[in-house]
Design a protein around this motif. Sequence first.
Motif, PDB file in Angstrom:
ATOM      1  N   GLN A 184      58.483  62.179  74.125  1.00 48.80           N
ATOM      2  CA  GLN A 184      59.410  63.206  73.657  1.00 48.80           C
ATOM      3  C   GLN A 184      60.829  62.700  73.539  1.00 48.80           C
ATOM      4  OE1 GLN A 184      59.107  66.713  75.982  1.00 48.80           O
ATOM      5  NE2 GLN A 184      56.997  67.098  75.375  1.00 48.80           N
ATOM      6  N   TYR A 185      61.097  61.552  74.137  1.00 48.79           N
ATOM      7  CA  TYR A 185      62.427  60.967  73.968  1.00 48.79           C
ATOM      8  C   TYR A 185      62.264  59.459  73.893  1.00 48.79           C
ATOM      9  CZ  TYR A 185      62.011  60.375  79.074  1.00 48.79           C
ATOM     10  OH  TYR A 185      61.578  60.045  80.329  1.00 48.79           O
ATOM     11  N   GLU A 207      61.952  69.363  77.013  1.00 47.16           N
ATOM     12  CA  GLU A 207      60.886  69.517  77.985  1.00 47.16           C
ATOM     13  C   GLU A 207      60.901  68.455  79.070  1.00 47.16           C
ATOM     14  OE1 GLU A 207      56.501  70.041  77.025  1.00 47.16           O
ATOM     15  OE2 GLU A 207      57.526  70.795  75.240  1.00 47.16           O
ATOM     16  N   GLN A 208      61.102  67.199  78.671  1.00 53.13           N
ATOM     17  CA  GLN A 208      60.863  66.097  79.588  1.00 53.13           C
ATOM     18  C   GLN A 208      62.061  65.191  79.819  1.00 53.13           C
ATOM     19  OE1 GLN A 208      57.194  64.327  79.800  1.00 53.13           O
ATOM     20  NE2 GLN A 208      56.346  66.376  79.734  1.00 53.13           N
ATOM     21  N   ARG A 225      56.973  57.528  68.287  1.00 50.53           N
ATOM     22  CA  ARG A 225      56.937  58.818  68.986  1.00 50.53           C
ATOM     23  C   ARG A 225      55.570  59.103  69.587  1.00 50.53           C
ATOM     24  NH1 ARG A 225      59.554  60.175  64.161  1.00 50.53           N
ATOM     25  NH2 ARG A 225      57.643  61.135  63.399  1.00 50.53           N
ATOM     26  N   GLU A 226      54.555  58.359  69.095  1.00 55.87           N
ATOM     27  CA  GLU A 226      53.196  58.588  69.572  1.00 55.87           C
ATOM     28  C   GLU A 226      52.596  57.278  70.065  1.00 55.87           C
ATOM     29  OE1 GLU A 226      50.832  60.696  66.692  1.00 55.87           O
ATOM     30  OE2 GLU A 226      52.443  62.107  66.228  1.00 55.87           O
ATOM     31  N   PRO A 227      52.936  56.895  71.302  1.00 55.81           N
ATOM     32  CA  PRO A 227      52.490  55.602  71.839  1.00 55.81           C
ATOM     33  C   PRO A 227      50.982  55.386  71.739  1.00 55.81           C
ATOM     34  CG  PRO A 227      54.089  56.601  73.310  1.00 55.81           C
ATOM     35  CD  PRO A 227      53.795  57.620  72.245  1.00 55.81           C
ATOM     36  N   PRO A 229      61.172  64.042  85.280  1.00 60.08           N
ATOM     37  CA  PRO A 229      59.733  63.992  85.521  1.00 60.08           C
ATOM     38  C   PRO A 229      59.141  62.606  85.263  1.00 60.08           C
ATOM     39  CG  PRO A 229      60.261  65.417  83.638  1.00 60.08           C
ATOM     40  CD  PRO A 229      61.548  65.007  84.251  1.00 60.08           C
ATOM     41  N   HIS A 230      58.283  62.162  86.166  1.00 59.18           N
ATOM     42  CA  HIS A 230      57.542  60.894  86.059  1.00 59.18           C
ATOM     43  C   HIS A 230      58.434  59.659  86.053  1.00 59.18           C
ATOM     44  CE1 HIS A 230      54.268  63.567  85.192  1.00 59.18           C
ATOM     45  NE2 HIS A 230      54.851  63.998  84.094  1.00 59.18           N
ATOM     46  N   LEU A 231      59.663  59.786  86.529  1.00 59.44           N
ATOM     47  CA  LEU A 231      60.548  58.623  86.556  1.00 59.44           C
ATOM     48  C   LEU A 231      60.958  58.324  87.995  1.00 59.44           C
ATOM     49  CD1 LEU A 231      62.849  59.400  83.498  1.00 59.44           C
ATOM     50  CD2 LEU A 231      60.880  57.855  83.591  1.00 59.44           C
ATOM     51  N   SER A 232      61.106  57.034  88.296  1.00 61.62           N
ATOM     52  CA  SER A 232      61.454  56.630  89.648  1.00 61.62           C
ATOM     53  C   SER A 232      62.950  56.784  89.911  1.00 61.62           C
ATOM     54  CB  SER A 232      61.063  55.170  89.868  1.00 61.62           C
ATOM     55  OG  SER A 232      61.656  54.359  88.864  1.00 61.62           O
TER      56      SER A 232
END
Length: 739
Positions: A603-604, A233-234, A537-539, A285-288
């Motif tokens: 997710q990663y 997904e991400q 996996r779950e910050p 996604p969401h990365l510079s």
Amino acid sequence: MSMRRLVIGIRGRVQGVGFRPHVFSLAKTLNLTGFVRNCGTGVILEIQGKNVHAFLEALPHNLPPLARIDACDVTESACVTDEACFTILHSLQEQANTIIAPDTAPCDACLQELFDPESRYFQYPFLNCTHCGPRLTITADLPYDRAQTAMRHFPLCEACHTEYHHPENRRYHAQPIACEACGPELECDIEAIVSALKIGKIVALKGPGGYQLLCDARNASAVNTLRARKQREQKPFAVMVENIEAAACFAEVNVTAQALLESRARPIVLLKKRRPERLCASLAPHLSHLGIMLPATPLHHLLFKVMGMKNAALVVTSANISGNPLIIEDETAKGALSGIADIIISHNRDILTRVDDSVVTIINNAPVLIRRARGFVPERIALPMRIPGTLALGGHLKNTFCITRDDEAFVSQHIGSLTNRETIAFFHESIDYWKRLLNADIERVACDWHPDFYTSRLAQSFNLPVTPVQHHHAHLAAVAAEHGLNERTLGLALDGYGYGREGEAWGGELFNLEATRFERIGHFEPLMLPGGERAAREPWRMGAAVLHQLNLNARITTQFAHLPQAALLASHLKQATKMPRTSSCGRLFDAASALTGVCLMSQYEGQAAMQLESLVATPTVLPNGWCIKNNRFSMLEVFRELLHLNPVEGAGLFHGTLIAGLSEWLLMNAQKHQLNTILLSGGCFLNKVLTEGLYGRLTQSGLQVYLPERLPPNDGGLSLGQAFIAGAGNVSGHAGANH
Ligand code: ZN
Ligand code: ZN
Ligand code: FE
């Protein structure tokens, strides 16, 4: 000048790279007689004439692009009579003790022929020469001869035969030499592949080191289909573009980036996005930053040529079932990829060794490896001393292993996470392959301290002495090994997880390092680790732990109101007396990412930290945002402030404060222990903001700072450190690793 005869032994990367023709033409120019031949340790040559001195001077200059001289041994010998010319002799049949070159992108001369209608290589997707083309991926064994490669099934046509045997030809002894008449064939027309890509289809293509999935990176529906079918997904995708101009259309490309993109290794390079609207948003996604690479094979070049579009961009990602190794067999590809790719394109040149694309980022304007594979492997790493032959089995995730031979270390290609049967099989296959290739005598085995890792159990099965090495000690020793450091140093590991002395979770560790021993002189103040491995996996779980430690337990349910388990975790934290703790720096980033609302579920690996870093505009410092007590480093105070900031401010404040706090902590310890040299390693040093900031402050204060250069700072570099500690710890005069 009088007549002399010299016997010269050369070690290094001198076989299969056009070294003998180089020697041949130099000898001819200088009117020397004698011979050159490949041998088990490299190349041996004898030269005779009046210009032997000039030969020695000129030899290292204008070497063929892939050649490298590591050592050169010269002895005088008696002149012989009746020697009329200089010749290239057949290889001596000895045990091979040399190594082949990494796979290399097509050279300029080959590219010229690829697009020259007059050339017999015109549009031939498998052309190559002594200076370029596949190497490791098509080699079954050494010595490097066609019969030991995937090319053994392709007898040379007359034209290829002539080129292969002509010392002045660019393809003299080029083992993978091939042409349309005699070489491998692609299963279908390039035009067919291109038309499929143009209408948004997903193509599985047999690439250099394994099957790759391709689609049009500018077609959002194609990219989203690929994500859906790959169930990814991400996690960011890398894109391939035709040339530097196209790369600069999508990302910021400076001189360093250009050199890396165009380097023979052709890695994926992480570059700052430019005009993101030009590519579809779901690529990273969401990365510079975005991973970009240039064509790595003639086939890739042909695809772009036939597409004929300016600034075309293709997603190129490894075709594997998530978590499994890259697919290399045609039969497996047809089965496993049928649900992902619309068409599967093969060819009849086998891939004998699976090698992923390499990934590189740029920190302090220099390359830092994230994944070391195609183009870099099997480059050796010179050790500061000879050590007993050691097999180091590496880490559990992002595994690589390392085999040493005398004073050289060979780190395997990226293997992957040893969490499934397929990857473990690849791991074993690769160990066997490398042992054969290197012909190394293994006397010792090294592994991690963790008693339950697959590798630690495997280590016991070799019937050899085993040296278990602490995870962060290995990270730091890898830096010492590659830089040839032998002095007492300070070492800071900023990392996700490593097994500690009592089995605790370590990951923010300050060590005093001497010879092959370490002393843990400081560490991050441990945080509660709710849910153990699940927390990674779950910050948001780390965010909750931090709130609890700030005496803000009641806030957990409001902060994470939409997460059904928040209330349960809040009460669990309140009652827990024996919750596991971690001194991990990676988990601290997770907490910051969650509490700024940037990433609650990941997710990663590294997602939460990468997204947080992507938001940093300027690092700012909260003056009392950290605390150092009994040499324990705590960032708890900065979190109180983060709760009131927007994500961009929060990201800047967290990074800036961490950098300022760490510098104070390190300078304090450097002074106290009278150490001027510091080693930095661990996965967190892939964070550009953190690494550049900390490096800048420490060097400005006069410290000598060393970072990983030839291997990744993440767990991909562990095996070198393990090997170095196990090997050097058993050289007389060096103390062993402590446990
Ligand atoms: Zn070439
Ligand atoms: Zn041919
Ligand atoms: Fe690590």
